[in-house]
Design an enzyme around this catalytic site. Sequence first.
Site, PDB file in Angstrom:
ATOM      1  N   SER A   1       0.846  -1.189   0.000  1.00 54.51           N
ATOM      2  CA  SER A   1       0.000   0.000   0.000  1.00 54.51           C
ATOM      3  C   SER A   1       0.883   1.241   0.000  1.00 54.51           C
ATOM      4  CB  SER A   1      -0.906   0.016   1.231  1.00 54.51           C
ATOM      5  OG  SER A   1      -0.130   0.088   2.404  1.00 54.51           O
ATOM      6  N   ARG A   2       0.280   2.346  -0.289  1.00 53.13           N
ATOM      7  CA  ARG A   2       0.979   3.620  -0.119  1.00 53.13           C
ATOM      8  C   ARG A   2       0.941   3.997   1.362  1.00 53.13           C
ATOM      9  NH1 ARG A   2       2.011   5.479  -5.141  1.00 53.13           N
ATOM     10  NH2 ARG A   2       0.602   4.840  -6.825  1.00 53.13           N
TER      11      ARG A   2
ATOM     12  N   ILE B   1       0.143   5.323   4.907  1.00 49.71           N
ATOM     13  CA  ILE B   1      -1.057   5.707   5.651  1.00 49.71           C
ATOM     14  C   ILE B   1      -0.711   6.869   6.588  1.00 49.71           C
ATOM     15  CG2 ILE B   1      -2.861   4.946   7.242  1.00 49.71           C
ATOM     16  CD1 ILE B   1      -2.443   2.121   6.226  1.00 49.71           C
ATOM     17  N   THR B   2       0.228   6.654   7.478  1.00 49.15           N
ATOM     18  CA  THR B   2       0.625   7.706   8.427  1.00 49.15           C
ATOM     19  C   THR B   2       2.117   7.978   8.388  1.00 49.15           C
ATOM     20  OG1 THR B   2       0.835   6.058  10.200  1.00 49.15           O
ATOM     21  CG2 THR B   2      -1.287   7.161   9.990  1.00 49.15           C
TER      22      THR B   2
ATOM     23  N   THR C   1       6.214   1.367   0.980  1.00 47.99           N
ATOM     24  CA  THR C   1       7.031   0.684  -0.026  1.00 47.99           C
ATOM     25  C   THR C   1       6.622   1.096  -1.434  1.00 47.99           C
ATOM     26  OG1 THR C   1       7.440  -1.221   1.410  1.00 47.99           O
ATOM     27  CG2 THR C   1       7.665  -1.572  -0.949  1.00 47.99           C
TER      28      THR C   1
ATOM     29  N   ASP D   1      -5.128   3.892  13.110  1.00 54.93           N
ATOM     30  CA  ASP D   1      -4.545   2.623  12.657  1.00 54.93           C
ATOM     31  C   ASP D   1      -4.724   1.606  13.781  1.00 54.93           C
ATOM     32  OD1 ASP D   1      -3.326   0.857  11.012  1.00 54.93           O
ATOM     33  OD2 ASP D   1      -1.321   1.716  11.146  1.00 54.93           O
TER      34      ASP D   1
ATOM     35  N   SER E   1      -6.411  -5.884   7.484  1.00 59.41           N
ATOM     36  CA  SER E   1      -5.872  -5.271   6.271  1.00 59.41           C
ATOM     37  C   SER E   1      -4.708  -6.079   5.726  1.00 59.41           C
ATOM     38  CB  SER E   1      -5.427  -3.830   6.578  1.00 59.41           C
ATOM     39  OG  SER E   1      -4.722  -3.272   5.495  1.00 59.41           O
TER      40      SER E   1
ATOM     41  N   LYS F   1       5.387   2.414  16.424  1.00 61.17           N
ATOM     42  CA  LYS F   1       3.943   2.188  16.480  1.00 61.17           C
ATOM     43  C   LYS F   1       3.594   1.255  17.638  1.00 61.17           C
ATOM     44  CE  LYS F   1       1.752   2.077  12.645  1.00 61.17           C
ATOM     45  NZ  LYS F   1       1.244   1.687  11.307  1.00 61.17           N
TER      46      LYS F   1
END
Length: 505
Positions: free
Chosen positions: A209-210, A212-213, A218, A271, A279, A303
Amino acid sequence: MEDASNHQNRLTATRVGIDTSQESVAYMRDDCLICRAEGFGGQSRVEVSAGDKNIIARLNVVESGTGILSPGYIGLSKVAWERLALEEEREVSVSHPAWVSSLSHVRRKIFDLPLSQKQFNEIVRDIQAGRYTDVHIASFLTACANRLDINEIAYLSRAMVDIGARMTWPDAGIVVDKHCIGGLPGNRTTPILVSIVTAAGLVMPKTSSRSITSPAGTADTMEVLTRVDLDMETIRRVVQEQGGCLAWGGNANLSPVDDILIRVEKAMDLDSEGQLVASVMSKKIAAGSTHILIDIPVGPTAKVRSMSAAKALKQVFERVGACLGVVVMPVITDGQQPIGRGIGPVFEAGDVLAVLQNREDAPADLRERSIMLAGLVLEMVGRCEAGHGKALAQQLLTSGAAWDKFRGICEAQGGLRSLPPVYFRYPLRAKSSGTVTAIDNRKLANLAKLAGAPNAKSAGIRLLAKVGDRVCSGETLLEIWAETQGELRYAQSYLVQVQDMIQLE
């Protein structure tokens, strides 16, 4: 005002040229007879139909005296226009949408009651069909935040897999994948790991994915180097040719509802654990993965901040993986400080190239972490004996086999690009001499984002000091890079507001 005898809930559509991301938005005048007759107001959900196409849109009401919208017209946002495949001056009909019964399941979850597989299926189906506004999606995400049990996470994962396309690799047998929980700037191990394990002969159709936060995902980093917006057939071709790919998952229709949820999560800066696991698992299973490595960095500003939280998350992944019939190996790693020297797409891409090319200036921590994780993948699938994976991964990297494989993957995806230029720089210098004792991952990530990353590919940070380094007063600790002077000043203003981004003793 339009003639009441002729309105029949039909209006002429016009494209207003407003980008509302993936949420369909309609614009109607406050004196529109349809608004009055149907009781539509601001934020109402309306169904707009043209021929055999229809969408559910959120309504914005335009004041009639502003001249923004002519009588008898309905304005449509960019995505709404595209979904209806309209041409200018085309008539559309506007009506109340059918009641979305799955919203009752969302309300059930708001009161912390469990949902079944059928209920999650209905919610996901309606989100995919565009029947939920962003407000409804946000309510669903908030209701689920850290309130899903193991079964519910598995149910949500399955529902998201089933709504989209699914890849199969019947000739491969074992299909590997890897995911990092995040929160560690610069931790761009995936392109290196994919290159190593595919050089070892494993199949790894890596879709990412692009961001998020974070300042880069990647897909954001790989987009600097090659094309990543691959459709399903292109992914299949690349994997068949090279054994792996490094693609953005958005064009492949793999767990498409996950992309919708991520977009709203990003706006909410949310998240949650259950949604995170669902996800990850839905994307991996949809890609046909049988063996999945999960990197869980732990650190005071990562995180995942504590070892107890990391162990709990590890168990969740293992149990959900068992429910879904895949092998999951969660690995708890050091998340005390950023990995590599670059933060932001161009800078992280530069670090990846340096490691793969075995350059002397390659960041040692990124190299060692990539080798360690790749070695675990090789051991997980029995490509080598336990304890020998790291040595095999290192050999594949130092021999140039991983670099050859990376180039092959990039060429198959559209060609390997040179790094674009970087523009405006500001150095942050040490105010005193001392030893770096801590680096705040979150503050550093915020700084890179304020400079423009990841949307501005050449924006970000070069980190010149790491924990344990001895620095002198006036020595540069990091450099902020931006594509415009305004963004650079914006990032600089953040430095005035925060303390102890890099701690010295």
